[in-house]
Design a protein around this motif. Structure first.
Motif, PDB file in Angstrom:
ATOM      1  N   ALA A  20       0.591  -0.823   0.030  1.00 40.69           N
ATOM      2  CA  ALA A  20      -0.722  -0.229  -0.177  1.00 40.69           C
ATOM      3  C   ALA A  20       0.927   1.293   0.170  1.00 40.69           C
ATOM      4  CB  ALA A  20      -0.977  -0.231   1.563  1.00 40.69           C
ATOM      5  N   GLY A  21       1.984   1.484   0.644  1.00 39.04           N
ATOM      6  CA  GLY A  21       2.442   2.271   0.609  1.00 39.04           C
ATOM      7  C   GLY A  21       3.459   2.878  -0.432  1.00 39.04           C
ATOM      8  N   ALA A  22       3.597   1.484  -1.017  1.00 34.91           N
ATOM      9  CA  ALA A  22       4.530   1.753  -2.301  1.00 34.91           C
ATOM     10  C   ALA A  22       4.162   1.724  -3.475  1.00 34.91           C
ATOM     11  CB  ALA A  22       5.208  -0.039  -2.652  1.00 34.91           C
ATOM     12  N   GLY A  23       2.019   1.872  -4.047  1.00 33.38           N
ATOM     13  CA  GLY A  23       1.236   2.119  -4.283  1.00 33.38           C
ATOM     14  C   GLY A  23       1.385   3.638  -4.216  1.00 33.38           C
ATOM     15  N   LEU A  24       0.606   4.580  -2.566  1.00 32.31           N
ATOM     16  CA  LEU A  24       0.877   5.376  -2.800  1.00 32.31           C
ATOM     17  C   LEU A  24       1.844   6.620  -3.261  1.00 32.31           C
ATOM     18  CD1 LEU A  24      -0.829   7.307  -1.178  1.00 32.31           C
ATOM     19  CD2 LEU A  24       0.499   7.783   0.805  1.00 32.31           C
ATOM     20  N   ALA A  25       3.406   5.807  -2.769  1.00 33.16           N
ATOM     21  CA  ALA A  25       4.441   6.420  -3.676  1.00 33.16           C
ATOM     22  C   ALA A  25       4.341   6.871  -4.555  1.00 33.16           C
ATOM     23  CB  ALA A  25       5.615   6.131  -3.130  1.00 33.16           C
ATOM     24  N   MET A  26       4.167   5.274  -5.571  1.00 36.24           N
ATOM     25  CA  MET A  26       3.801   5.567  -6.976  1.00 36.24           C
ATOM     26  C   MET A  26       3.353   6.487  -7.484  1.00 36.24           C
ATOM     27  SD  MET A  26       3.989   2.547  -9.728  1.00 36.24           S
ATOM     28  CE  MET A  26       1.597   2.122  -9.374  1.00 36.24           C
ATOM     29  N   LEU A  28       2.064   8.799  -6.035  1.00 34.41           N
ATOM     30  CA  LEU A  28       2.542  10.734  -5.596  1.00 34.41           C
ATOM     31  C   LEU A  28       3.314  10.968  -6.937  1.00 34.41           C
ATOM     32  CD1 LEU A  28       2.101  10.361  -1.822  1.00 34.41           C
ATOM     33  CD2 LEU A  28       0.399  12.229  -3.576  1.00 34.41           C
ATOM     34  N   PHE A  29       3.836   9.916  -7.002  1.00 33.30           N
ATOM     35  CA  PHE A  29       5.308  10.551  -8.095  1.00 33.30           C
ATOM     36  C   PHE A  29       4.683  10.713  -9.224  1.00 33.30           C
ATOM     37  CE2 PHE A  29       8.310   9.056 -11.381  1.00 33.30           C
ATOM     38  CZ  PHE A  29       9.238  10.210 -10.474  1.00 33.30           C
ATOM     39  N   LYS A  30       3.768  10.428  -9.465  1.00 33.00           N
ATOM     40  CA  LYS A  30       3.553  10.114 -11.381  1.00 33.00           C
ATOM     41  C   LYS A  30       2.183  12.178 -11.024  1.00 33.00           C
ATOM     42  CE  LYS A  30       3.938   6.683 -13.715  1.00 33.00           C
ATOM     43  NZ  LYS A  30       5.017   6.750 -14.624  1.00 33.00           N
ATOM     44  N   LEU A  31       1.453  12.118  -9.951  1.00 33.10           N
ATOM     45  CA  LEU A  31       1.419  12.727 -10.065  1.00 33.10           C
ATOM     46  C   LEU A  31       1.803  14.690 -10.235  1.00 33.10           C
ATOM     47  CD1 LEU A  31      -2.203  12.587  -7.574  1.00 33.10           C
ATOM     48  CD2 LEU A  31      -2.197  12.491 -10.034  1.00 33.10           C
ATOM     49  N   LEU A  32       3.152  14.382  -9.126  1.00 38.69           N
ATOM     50  CA  LEU A  32       4.236  15.448  -8.952  1.00 38.69           C
ATOM     51  C   LEU A  32       4.561  15.641  -9.488  1.00 38.69           C
ATOM     52  CD1 LEU A  32       4.968  15.055  -5.630  1.00 38.69           C
ATOM     53  CD2 LEU A  32       3.157  17.028  -6.562  1.00 38.69           C
ATOM     54  N   THR A  33       5.169  14.932 -10.941  1.00 40.24           N
ATOM     55  CA  THR A  33       6.216  14.967 -12.024  1.00 40.24           C
ATOM     56  C   THR A  33       5.085  15.274 -13.746  1.00 40.24           C
ATOM     57  OG1 THR A  33       6.293  12.323 -12.141  1.00 40.24           O
ATOM     58  CG2 THR A  33       7.669  13.145 -11.084  1.00 40.24           C
ATOM     59  N   GLY A  34       3.888  14.792 -13.153  1.00 41.08           N
ATOM     60  CA  GLY A  34       3.329  14.760 -15.061  1.00 41.08           C
ATOM     61  C   GLY A  34       2.722  16.906 -15.055  1.00 41.08           C
ATOM     62  N   SER A  35       1.762  16.917 -15.943  1.00 45.31           N
ATOM     63  CA  SER A  35       2.016  18.111 -15.750  1.00 45.31           C
ATOM     64  C   SER A  35       0.693  19.096 -14.477  1.00 45.31           C
ATOM     65  CB  SER A  35       1.169  18.664 -17.317  1.00 45.31           C
ATOM     66  OG  SER A  35       0.090  17.783 -16.686  1.00 45.31           O
ATOM     67  N   PHE A  36       0.508  18.154 -14.058  1.00 47.32           N
ATOM     68  CA  PHE A  36      -0.813  18.541 -13.203  1.00 47.32           C
ATOM     69  C   PHE A  36       0.170  18.723 -11.498  1.00 47.32           C
ATOM     70  CE2 PHE A  36      -3.264  16.961  -9.217  1.00 47.32           C
ATOM     71  CZ  PHE A  36      -3.967  17.255  -8.857  1.00 47.32           C
ATOM     72  N   GLY A  37       1.012  17.738 -11.075  1.00 49.44           N
ATOM     73  CA  GLY A  37       1.762  18.163  -9.939  1.00 49.44           C
ATOM     74  C   GLY A  37       2.608  19.696 -10.672  1.00 49.44           C
ATOM     75  N   GLU A  38       3.013  20.094 -11.859  1.00 52.22           N
ATOM     76  CA  GLU A  38       3.985  20.801 -11.926  1.00 52.22           C
ATOM     77  C   GLU A  38       3.300  22.569 -11.987  1.00 52.22           C
ATOM     78  OE1 GLU A  38       6.337  23.216 -15.907  1.00 52.22           O
ATOM     79  OE2 GLU A  38       5.850  20.889 -15.613  1.00 52.22           O
ATOM     80  N   GLU A  39       2.263  21.993 -12.112  1.00 50.70           N
ATOM     81  CA  GLU A  39       0.985  23.101 -12.129  1.00 50.70           C
ATOM     82  C   GLU A  39       0.426  23.460 -10.205  1.00 50.70           C
ATOM     83  OE1 GLU A  39      -1.144  26.576 -12.811  1.00 50.70           O
ATOM     84  OE2 GLU A  39       0.157  25.725 -14.536  1.00 50.70           O
ATOM     85  N   MET A  40       0.010  22.209  -9.263  1.00 52.37           N
ATOM     86  CA  MET A  40      -0.255  22.302  -8.550  1.00 52.37           C
ATOM     87  C   MET A  40       1.495  22.899  -7.711  1.00 52.37           C
ATOM     88  SD  MET A  40      -0.890  19.242  -5.698  1.00 52.37           S
ATOM     89  CE  MET A  40       0.579  18.487  -5.905  1.00 52.37           C
TER      90      MET A  40
END
Length: 54
Positions: A20-26, A28-40
């Motif tokens: 579960a921890g690894a899934g959550l980390a993955m 968050l990583f995908k969200l923050l490294t994409g365009s959504f994360g960059e804008e946020m």
């Protein structure tokens, strides 16, 4: 009847918690490294700069 000591977690619970921890980390990583994360992050940074009066 013996009372079972249930302190701590078992190996299966460790595995589920780790997965579960690894899934959550993955996620968050995908969200923050994409365009959504960059804008946020940019919006958050701009708000902090405004609050500091810079």
């Amino acid at each position: 009847m013996a009372i079972k000591d249930e302190r701590g977690i078992t190996t299966a619970e460790y595995a589920v918690g780790t997965a579960a921890g690894a899934g959550l980390a993955m996620l968050l990583f995908k969200l923050l490294t994409g365009s959504f994360g960059e804008e946020m992050l940019r919006t958050l940074f701009d708000h902090v700069i405004q609050m500091l009066g810079m």
